[in-house]
Design a protein around this motif. Structure first.
Motif, mmCIF file in Angstrom:
data_model
loop_
_atom_site.group_PDB
_atom_site.id
_atom_site.type_symbol
_atom_site.label_atom_id
_atom_site.label_comp_id
_atom_site.label_asym_id
_atom_site.label_seq_id
_atom_site.Cartn_x
_atom_site.Cartn_y
_atom_site.Cartn_z
ATOM 1 N N ILE A 65 23.920 42.608 56.751
ATOM 2 C CA ILE A 65 24.773 43.531 55.995
ATOM 3 C C ILE A 65 25.269 44.657 56.888
ATOM 4 C CG2 ILE A 65 24.763 45.225 54.117
ATOM 5 C CD1 ILE A 65 22.774 43.290 52.677
ATOM 6 N N LEU A 66 24.397 45.196 57.721
ATOM 7 C CA LEU A 66 24.802 46.282 58.627
ATOM 8 C C LEU A 66 25.829 45.795 59.649
ATOM 9 C CD1 LEU A 66 21.311 47.924 59.196
ATOM 10 C CD2 LEU A 66 23.247 48.962 57.983
ATOM 11 N N SER A 67 25.652 44.580 60.156
ATOM 12 C CA SER A 67 26.615 44.005 61.088
ATOM 13 C C SER A 67 27.988 43.893 60.428
ATOM 14 C CB SER A 67 26.144 42.631 61.559
ATOM 15 O OG SER A 67 27.147 41.970 62.298
ATOM 16 N N TYR A 68 27.994 43.429 59.201
ATOM 17 C CA TYR A 68 29.230 43.319 58.424
ATOM 18 C C TYR A 68 29.883 44.690 58.249
ATOM 19 C CZ TYR A 68 31.927 42.873 54.031
ATOM 20 O OH TYR A 68 32.889 42.930 53.056
ATOM 21 N N LEU A 69 29.059 45.703 57.940
ATOM 22 C CA LEU A 69 29.596 47.036 57.695
ATOM 23 C C LEU A 69 30.172 47.660 58.968
ATOM 24 C CD1 LEU A 69 26.969 48.485 55.191
ATOM 25 C CD2 LEU A 69 29.367 47.895 54.730
ATOM 26 N N VAL A 70 29.545 47.406 60.103
ATOM 27 C CA VAL A 70 30.113 47.903 61.361
ATOM 28 C C VAL A 70 31.529 47.362 61.533
ATOM 29 C CG1 VAL A 70 29.989 47.704 63.879
ATOM 30 C CG2 VAL A 70 27.942 48.310 62.578
ATOM 31 N N ARG A 71 31.711 46.076 61.243
ATOM 32 C CA ARG A 71 33.037 45.477 61.399
ATOM 33 C C ARG A 71 34.007 45.972 60.318
ATOM 34 N NH1 ARG A 71 31.122 39.460 61.894
ATOM 35 N NH2 ARG A 71 29.251 40.363 60.926
ATOM 36 N N ILE A 72 33.481 46.226 59.124
ATOM 37 C CA ILE A 72 34.309 46.828 58.075
ATOM 38 C C ILE A 72 34.818 48.186 58.532
ATOM 39 C CG2 ILE A 72 34.118 48.026 55.836
ATOM 40 C CD1 ILE A 72 34.713 45.117 55.458
ATOM 41 N N ASN A 73 33.957 48.961 59.190
ATOM 42 C CA ASN A 73 34.358 50.283 59.680
ATOM 43 C C ASN A 73 35.482 50.178 60.708
ATOM 44 O OD1 ASN A 73 32.260 51.184 58.103
ATOM 45 N ND2 ASN A 73 30.854 51.487 59.821
ATOM 46 N N ILE A 74 35.395 49.156 61.565
ATOM 47 C CA ILE A 74 36.438 48.960 62.574
ATOM 48 C C ILE A 74 37.754 48.568 61.903
ATOM 49 C CG2 ILE A 74 37.147 47.565 64.563
ATOM 50 C CD1 ILE A 74 34.164 47.378 65.324
ATOM 51 N N VAL A 75 37.668 47.687 60.907
ATOM 52 C CA VAL A 75 38.869 47.311 60.158
ATOM 53 C C VAL A 75 39.481 48.552 59.510
ATOM 54 C CG1 VAL A 75 39.748 46.049 58.161
ATOM 55 C CG2 VAL A 75 38.144 44.927 59.716
ATOM 56 N N ALA B 59 38.821 44.606 47.922
ATOM 57 C CA ALA B 59 39.282 45.878 48.484
ATOM 58 C C ALA B 59 40.691 45.746 49.033
ATOM 59 C CB ALA B 59 38.325 46.335 49.583
ATOM 60 N N ASP B 60 40.981 44.605 49.665
ATOM 61 C CA ASP B 60 42.285 44.417 50.291
ATOM 62 C C ASP B 60 43.406 44.415 49.261
ATOM 63 O OD1 ASP B 60 43.895 43.827 52.659
ATOM 64 O OD2 ASP B 60 44.212 41.880 51.722
ATOM 65 N N THR B 61 43.125 43.873 48.078
ATOM 66 C CA THR B 61 44.169 43.800 47.066
ATOM 67 C C THR B 61 44.533 45.185 46.545
ATOM 68 O OG1 THR B 61 42.556 43.499 45.280
ATOM 69 C CG2 THR B 61 43.426 41.514 46.329
ATOM 70 N N LYS B 62 43.657 46.170 46.741
ATOM 71 C CA LYS B 62 43.913 47.517 46.239
ATOM 72 C C LYS B 62 44.324 48.474 47.353
ATOM 73 C CE LYS B 62 40.342 46.833 42.739
ATOM 74 N NZ LYS B 62 39.012 47.256 42.279
ATOM 75 N N GLY B 63 44.493 47.965 48.552
ATOM 76 C CA GLY B 63 44.690 48.847 49.689
ATOM 77 C C GLY B 63 43.304 49.066 50.263
ATOM 78 N N PHE B 64 43.043 48.569 51.421
ATOM 79 C CA PHE B 64 41.696 48.444 51.967
ATOM 80 C C PHE B 64 40.871 49.705 51.750
ATOM 81 C CE2 PHE B 64 38.417 48.279 55.185
ATOM 82 C CZ PHE B 64 37.978 46.972 55.061
ATOM 83 N N ASP B 65 39.724 49.564 51.104
ATOM 84 C CA ASP B 65 38.877 50.704 50.751
ATOM 85 C C ASP B 65 37.455 50.450 51.228
ATOM 86 O OD1 ASP B 65 37.502 52.808 49.660
ATOM 87 O OD2 ASP B 65 38.372 52.616 47.659
ATOM 88 N N ALA B 66 37.168 50.859 52.467
ATOM 89 C CA ALA B 66 35.856 50.627 53.050
ATOM 90 C C ALA B 66 34.774 51.370 52.280
ATOM 91 C CB ALA B 66 35.846 51.059 54.515
ATOM 92 N N ARG B 67 35.079 52.563 51.808
ATOM 93 C CA ARG B 67 34.081 53.357 51.089
ATOM 94 C C ARG B 67 33.638 52.658 49.806
ATOM 95 N NH1 ARG B 67 30.410 56.473 52.909
ATOM 96 N NH2 ARG B 67 29.111 55.412 51.410
#
Length: 277
Positions: free
Chosen positions: A236-246, A20-28
């Protein structure tokens, strides 16, 4: 019932993020990829986590605002249809939507439509999370509600507003926030992070810095709640919470977003080391 273990998926989380980072961070895109890999029940838990953004978007749409958070489960057009006739929202949330659409209807008997729509909406969302199958989601939602309530209560008190106007949901913490006149609302022994929140709200004139400090509390809690979860939906949910913050900080402050992204990758490396021991 034993939780499904997603060994390959969890092992690839770092790759998801890096791609995702290589394309411009895309959490979705990360969320969509994860939803394709988990079972139906766990996908429901992931979608419920993102229901918070749906509530934000519903409130904005109903108020006529153009804001729309793309992390929600529904597009703006889909939510417009849900506001007319809820079919896909969690039942507790749908009940609030129906009650405010028809204050004389059956749903209004169980929803206090005299209160602000947003307050009832988010209260219903957190109530739905409290009944989730995932331990992480239950504990995270309780924490997140308390954190938001404390922040809102401190802000309201400083502005001379009534705290009960801003507190969402019920429970001991919400009640204590509304009735206590103590500087810490009498919650120092129950909420270890309350002093940090009060300091961030009261002492930090820079709103961006204030939000950053509060998000760091969220980040640490998300990691701690999944300390002993390695391959299940809680991890996975813990990871996603942090992805949302990023994702949030990538928009607010690109440099801070990169810092948090690097921290997330470092924590994933740390978990890999633990798993190898």
């Amino acid at each position: 019932m034993f939780a499904t273990q997603y060994y390959c998926l969890v092992a690839s989380l770092k790759e998801y993020a890096l791609d995702a980072d290589t394309k411009g961070f895309d959490a979705r895109a990360i969320v969509s990829g994860i939803l394709e890999e988990v079972n139906r029940g766990d996908a429901r838990e992931v979608r419920l986590l993102y229901g918070y953004y749906d509530c934000e978007n519903i409130a904005a749409l109903r108020a006529g605002r153009s804001a729309h958070n793309p992390l929600g489960n529904f597009t703006r057009e889909e939510l417009a249809e849900e506001l007319k006739a809820p079919k896909r929202l969690p039942e507790a949330v749908a009940r609030v939507v129906r009650a405010y659409a028809d204050p004389e209807g059956e749903d209004a008997e169980t929803v206090d439509t005299s209160r602000r729509f947003e307050k009832e909406l988010f209260g219903a969302y957190y109530a739905a999370c409290g009944k989730a199958g995932s331990r992480f989601l239950r504990e995270w939602s309780a924490f997140d509600r308390n954190l938001r309530n404390v922040s809102a209560a401190v802000t309201a008190r400083a502005a001379g507003r009534a705290v009960e106007e801003v507190v969402m949901g019920g429970g001991d913490v919400a009640e204590q926030l509304q009735r206590s006149s103590a500087a810490d609302f009498g919650l120092r022994g129950e909420l270890p992070y309350i002093d940090a929140v009060i300091a961030a709200v009261n002492d930090e004139a820079n709103l961006v810095e204030k939000e950053h400090k509060i998000d760091l509390i969220r980040w640490n809690e998300a990691a701690e709640l999944a300390t002993f979860d390695y391959f299940d939906v809680n991890a996975i949910l813990s990871y996603l919470v942090r992805i949302n913050i990023v994702a949030r900080w990538t928009l607010l402050d690109a440099a801070r977003g990169r810092e948090m992204f690097a921290r997330l990758l470092a924590e994933l490396d740390g978990k890999e080391l633990i798993n190898k021991e």
